[in-house]
Design an enzyme around this catalytic site. Structure first.
Site, mmCIF file in Angstrom:
data_model
loop_
_atom_site.group_PDB
_atom_site.id
_atom_site.type_symbol
_atom_site.label_atom_id
_atom_site.label_comp_id
_atom_site.label_asym_id
_atom_site.label_seq_id
_atom_site.Cartn_x
_atom_site.Cartn_y
_atom_site.Cartn_z
ATOM 1 N N LYS A 22 0.479 -1.075 -0.159
ATOM 2 C CA LYS A 22 -0.236 -0.099 -0.437
ATOM 3 C C LYS A 22 1.190 0.861 -0.055
ATOM 4 O O LYS A 22 0.493 2.409 -1.060
ATOM 5 C CB LYS A 22 -0.968 -0.222 1.209
ATOM 6 C CG LYS A 22 -2.005 1.688 1.538
ATOM 7 C CD LYS A 22 -2.273 1.435 2.715
ATOM 8 C CE LYS A 22 -1.736 1.542 3.922
ATOM 9 N NZ LYS A 22 -1.589 3.539 4.362
ATOM 10 N N ASN A 23 1.689 1.105 1.081
ATOM 11 C CA ASN A 23 2.543 2.989 1.308
ATOM 12 C C ASN A 23 3.411 2.824 0.416
ATOM 13 O O ASN A 23 4.127 4.388 -0.021
ATOM 14 C CB ASN A 23 3.381 2.736 2.571
ATOM 15 C CG ASN A 23 1.654 2.516 3.756
ATOM 16 O OD1 ASN A 23 0.968 3.487 3.160
ATOM 17 N ND2 ASN A 23 2.281 2.101 4.448
ATOM 18 N N CYS A 117 -5.611 8.517 7.732
ATOM 19 C CA CYS A 117 -5.983 7.359 9.306
ATOM 20 C C CYS A 117 -6.242 8.752 10.545
ATOM 21 O O CYS A 117 -4.975 9.402 10.515
ATOM 22 C CB CYS A 117 -5.292 6.023 9.004
ATOM 23 S SG CYS A 117 -6.231 4.764 9.052
ATOM 24 N N ARG A 122 -0.374 14.500 13.004
ATOM 25 C CA ARG A 122 0.569 13.885 12.073
ATOM 26 C C ARG A 122 0.927 14.683 10.902
ATOM 27 O O ARG A 122 -0.467 14.972 9.971
ATOM 28 C CB ARG A 122 0.021 12.771 10.830
ATOM 29 C CG ARG A 122 -0.059 11.763 11.832
ATOM 30 C CD ARG A 122 -0.373 10.500 11.518
ATOM 31 N NE ARG A 122 0.178 9.864 9.807
ATOM 32 C CZ ARG A 122 -0.127 8.633 9.134
ATOM 33 N NH1 ARG A 122 -1.616 8.820 9.420
ATOM 34 N NH2 ARG A 122 0.586 8.559 8.112
ATOM 35 N N ASP A 305 2.983 -0.312 11.832
ATOM 36 C CA ASP A 305 1.719 -0.854 11.739
ATOM 37 C C ASP A 305 1.235 -1.115 11.860
ATOM 38 O O ASP A 305 0.802 -2.466 11.707
ATOM 39 C CB ASP A 305 1.919 -0.796 10.431
ATOM 40 C CG ASP A 305 2.239 1.060 9.880
ATOM 41 O OD1 ASP A 305 1.607 2.262 10.341
ATOM 42 O OD2 ASP A 305 2.704 0.942 8.412
ATOM 43 N N ARG A 397 -9.363 0.239 3.588
ATOM 44 C CA ARG A 397 -8.307 1.160 2.902
ATOM 45 C C ARG A 397 -6.923 1.025 2.844
ATOM 46 O O ARG A 397 -6.112 1.689 1.190
ATOM 47 C CB ARG A 397 -8.112 2.165 4.032
ATOM 48 C CG ARG A 397 -9.701 3.540 3.873
ATOM 49 C CD ARG A 397 -9.041 4.706 4.981
ATOM 50 N NE ARG A 397 -8.100 5.150 4.511
ATOM 51 C CZ ARG A 397 -7.757 5.797 4.605
ATOM 52 N NH1 ARG A 397 -8.162 7.024 5.630
ATOM 53 N NH2 ARG A 397 -6.482 6.924 4.842
HETATM 54 N N1 EPU Z 1 5.906 13.785 11.145
HETATM 55 C C1 EPU Z 1 6.451 15.136 11.441
HETATM 56 N N2 EPU Z 1 5.976 15.697 10.663
HETATM 57 C C2 EPU Z 1 6.180 15.695 9.481
HETATM 58 C C3 EPU Z 1 6.083 14.152 8.803
HETATM 59 C C4 EPU Z 1 5.881 13.395 9.935
HETATM 60 O O1 EPU Z 1 5.962 15.304 12.725
HETATM 61 O O2 EPU Z 1 6.639 15.983 8.190
HETATM 62 C C5 EPU Z 1 5.392 12.940 12.255
HETATM 63 C C6 EPU Z 1 4.220 11.837 13.011
HETATM 64 O O3 EPU Z 1 3.261 13.210 13.079
HETATM 65 C C7 EPU Z 1 5.016 10.887 12.576
HETATM 66 C C8 EPU Z 1 6.474 10.513 12.483
HETATM 67 O O4 EPU Z 1 6.702 11.450 12.672
HETATM 68 O O5 EPU Z 1 4.607 10.686 14.334
HETATM 69 C C9 EPU Z 1 6.549 9.573 11.563
HETATM 70 O O6 EPU Z 1 6.080 10.231 9.872
HETATM 71 P P1 EPU Z 1 6.044 9.363 8.922
HETATM 72 O O7 EPU Z 1 6.156 10.915 7.708
HETATM 73 O O8 EPU Z 1 7.353 8.755 8.820
HETATM 74 O O9 EPU Z 1 4.955 8.540 8.136
HETATM 75 P P2 EPU Z 1 4.284 9.250 7.144
HETATM 76 O O10 EPU Z 1 4.794 9.425 6.325
HETATM 77 O O11 EPU Z 1 2.561 10.171 7.320
HETATM 78 C C10 EPU Z 1 3.912 6.485 6.940
HETATM 79 C C11 EPU Z 1 2.876 5.737 5.832
HETATM 80 C C12 EPU Z 1 2.393 5.147 7.521
HETATM 81 C C13 EPU Z 1 3.495 4.518 8.370
HETATM 82 C C14 EPU Z 1 4.236 5.830 8.685
HETATM 83 C C15 EPU Z 1 5.299 5.172 9.584
HETATM 84 C C16 EPU Z 1 2.421 6.390 4.245
HETATM 85 C C17 EPU Z 1 0.661 6.817 3.508
HETATM 86 N N3 EPU Z 1 1.831 6.079 5.599
HETATM 87 O O12 EPU Z 1 3.353 7.317 6.846
HETATM 88 O O13 EPU Z 1 1.621 3.855 7.346
HETATM 89 O O14 EPU Z 1 2.609 4.453 10.027
HETATM 90 O O15 EPU Z 1 4.925 5.964 7.227
HETATM 91 O O16 EPU Z 1 5.677 3.917 9.399
HETATM 92 O O17 EPU Z 1 3.016 5.727 3.635
HETATM 93 C C18 EPU Z 1 -0.590 2.555 7.968
HETATM 94 O O18 EPU Z 1 -0.364 2.052 6.931
HETATM 95 O O19 EPU Z 1 -1.695 2.266 8.779
HETATM 96 C C19 EPU Z 1 -0.077 3.849 7.889
HETATM 97 C C20 EPU Z 1 -0.546 4.711 8.891
#
Ligand code: EPU
Length: 427
Positions: A22-23, A117, A122, A305, A397
């Protein structure tokens, strides 16, 4: 409202194949906006977030059409830099990748602040800092982010946290920036590597994806190409844990076992027999599992996750287990629902202490996000009686054909209409 009814205590056994990640898919699809020609993306999971993203691409003017259930053809030639603030873009968090891809290609982009989600704050401040470092001006107004640059120039960018989203978004913009961009403390997740591989395949020059430091030599002319998405490590881990909670014997196929190392190691520590071959893992649960301490970490650590599913498993294992969540804030929202099924868990900030060995019992529960829903389904598989999970749309999703796959392993699960519950909001 649709819900999933799970009659628990059926031992899962047999073979299951996982779909594309997915990601990775949610990043490679928008990455096709950077391409100079037609891209054919294969092994896409047919999940709701992917369907929403196909709609996003079409609304931006890309011609995105499914060739079959797992193959998408994207012709990005006619894309125009319009604001992506329509419903399909608001629904998925990963719509923020439109910003990086379009900023690079057109020097401007606008997208609704991401949905997705709902667990904890975030923010996307690291993405914004990255775009600014590349020379863009970023304005957030009325729920829309606008990014604009006369010229993007390569830069040295240090991420305060190894954010998956920020790393990918900066890569997407930087492939069209002039000169060298270096991302320090970059995310190392397999889906980051998958996006880099796709971009390199269509002509970009990205080195170091999968390590802390990614170097992007921007400005290469990108073409089109065919690409196959990697398997979904979270779906794979979900089935490994689902097998373990039922005392089962589950053989998970079409995976990259290396991606699963933290999960395999934890299950082995708990007394499961985990056998690997080239592209599959078989998990056999011992009669008596041991409790475990789990700390979520960025890759290659234990993935956040899979934390909710692992928590469900640990509630059934005799002894005290501890989960420490270090990646996201407030990802314990499902615990109240697990407690309603009989789990005994004490949450203190980012730590959950599980008094294991609970006999779970089925009831009406509701998903608050994708993996929260999967945690409750996992618990339901081991519970006495029937568990009815509402808010199933969260689970849809991220998992393709979940109920069919679980049934093929021997689970008793069924999609039904409105749930009769005295908790009104479930209906
Ligand atoms: N964060 C910040 N600022 C930013 C970006 C992130 O503070 O600009 C914080 C977030 O709030 C969070 C942490 O850093 O606490 C990790 O965020 P990250 O950017 O790594 O996650 P993401 O890109 O928002 C992706 C996956 C998530 C998965 C996370 C961590 C996608 C679409 N989503 O999210 O997937 O949990 O990486 O591995 O790629 C899921 O599949 O259930 C899911 C939520």
């Amino acid at each position: 409202m649709e819900h999933l009814a799970i009659t628990g205590m059926q031992r899962l056994a047999g073979h299951v194949s996982v779909n594309g990640a997915k990601n990775a898919a949610l990043a490679v699809i928008p990455a096709a906006l950077c391409a100079g020609g037609v891209c054919v993306i294969d092994n896409l999971p047919m999940i709701d977030d992917v369907k929403s993203y196909i709609d996003v691409l079409n609304r931006l003017g890309a011609r995105a059409e499914l060739l079959d259930n797992h193959t998408l053809r994207v012709d990005p030639v006619h894309v125009a830099p319009v604001t992506a603030d329509f419903d399909s873009a608001k629904k998925i968090r990963a719509s923020y990748y439109v910003l990086g891809a379009m900023l690079g290609r057109f020097g401007e982009a606008a997208a609704a602040l991401p949905g997705g989600c709902n667990f904890g704050a975030r923010p996307i401040d690291f993405h914004i800092k990255g775009f600014e470092a590349l020379g863009a001006e970023v304005i957030v107004e009325h729920g829309v982010i606008y990014v604009r640059a006369d010229e993007l120039k390569g830069a040295h960018i240090y991420l305060d946290f190894a954010s998956v989203g920020a790393t990918i978004n900066i890569m997407l913009a930087a492939v069209n920036a002039k000169g060298l961009t270096v991302i320090e403390n970059a995310a190392k997740e397999p889906h980051v590597v998958d996006v880099a591989n796709f971009l390199n395949y269509i002509g970009a020059n990205i080195r170091g994806a999968g390590t802390n430091t990614i170097r992007i030599n921007g400005g290469e002319r990108l073409r089109g190409g065919d690409y196959t998405i990697i398997p979904d490590m979270i779906e794979a881990g979900t089935f490994m844990i689902a097998g373990a909670i039922t005392g089962g014997d589950v053989h998970v196929h079409n995976i990259i076992p290396k991606h699963m190392e933290s999960v395999s190691a934890k299950l082995r520590e708990m007394n499961c027999v985990v056998d690997e071959d080239e592209d599959s893992i078989r998990v056999r649960a011992a009669e008596l599992l041991s409790p475990a301490n789990v700390k979520t970490q960025v890759y290659p650590g234990f993935p956040t996750d899979l934390q909710p599913q692992m928590c469900a498993l640990l509630t059934t294992v005799q002894g005290t287990s501890i989960i420490r969540e270090t990646v996201t804030d407030n990802r314990f929202q499902y615990i109240g629902e697990l407690e309603r099924m009989g789990a005994r868990i004490h949450v203190d900030g980012r730590q959950a202490v599980i008094d294991g060995g609970a006999v779970l019992s089925g009831t009406d529960v509701s998903a608050s996000d994708l993996r929260a829903g999967m945690s409750l389904i996992t618990a339901g598989l081991a519970a006495v009686g029937e568990t009815r999970l509402a808010n199933l749309h969260y689970v849809d999703r991220g998992y393709e054909d979940l109920d069919e796959k679980l049934r093929s392993l021997g689970a008793c699960v069924e999609r039904r209409g409105a749930v009769k519950s005295d908790v009104g909001s479930y209906i």
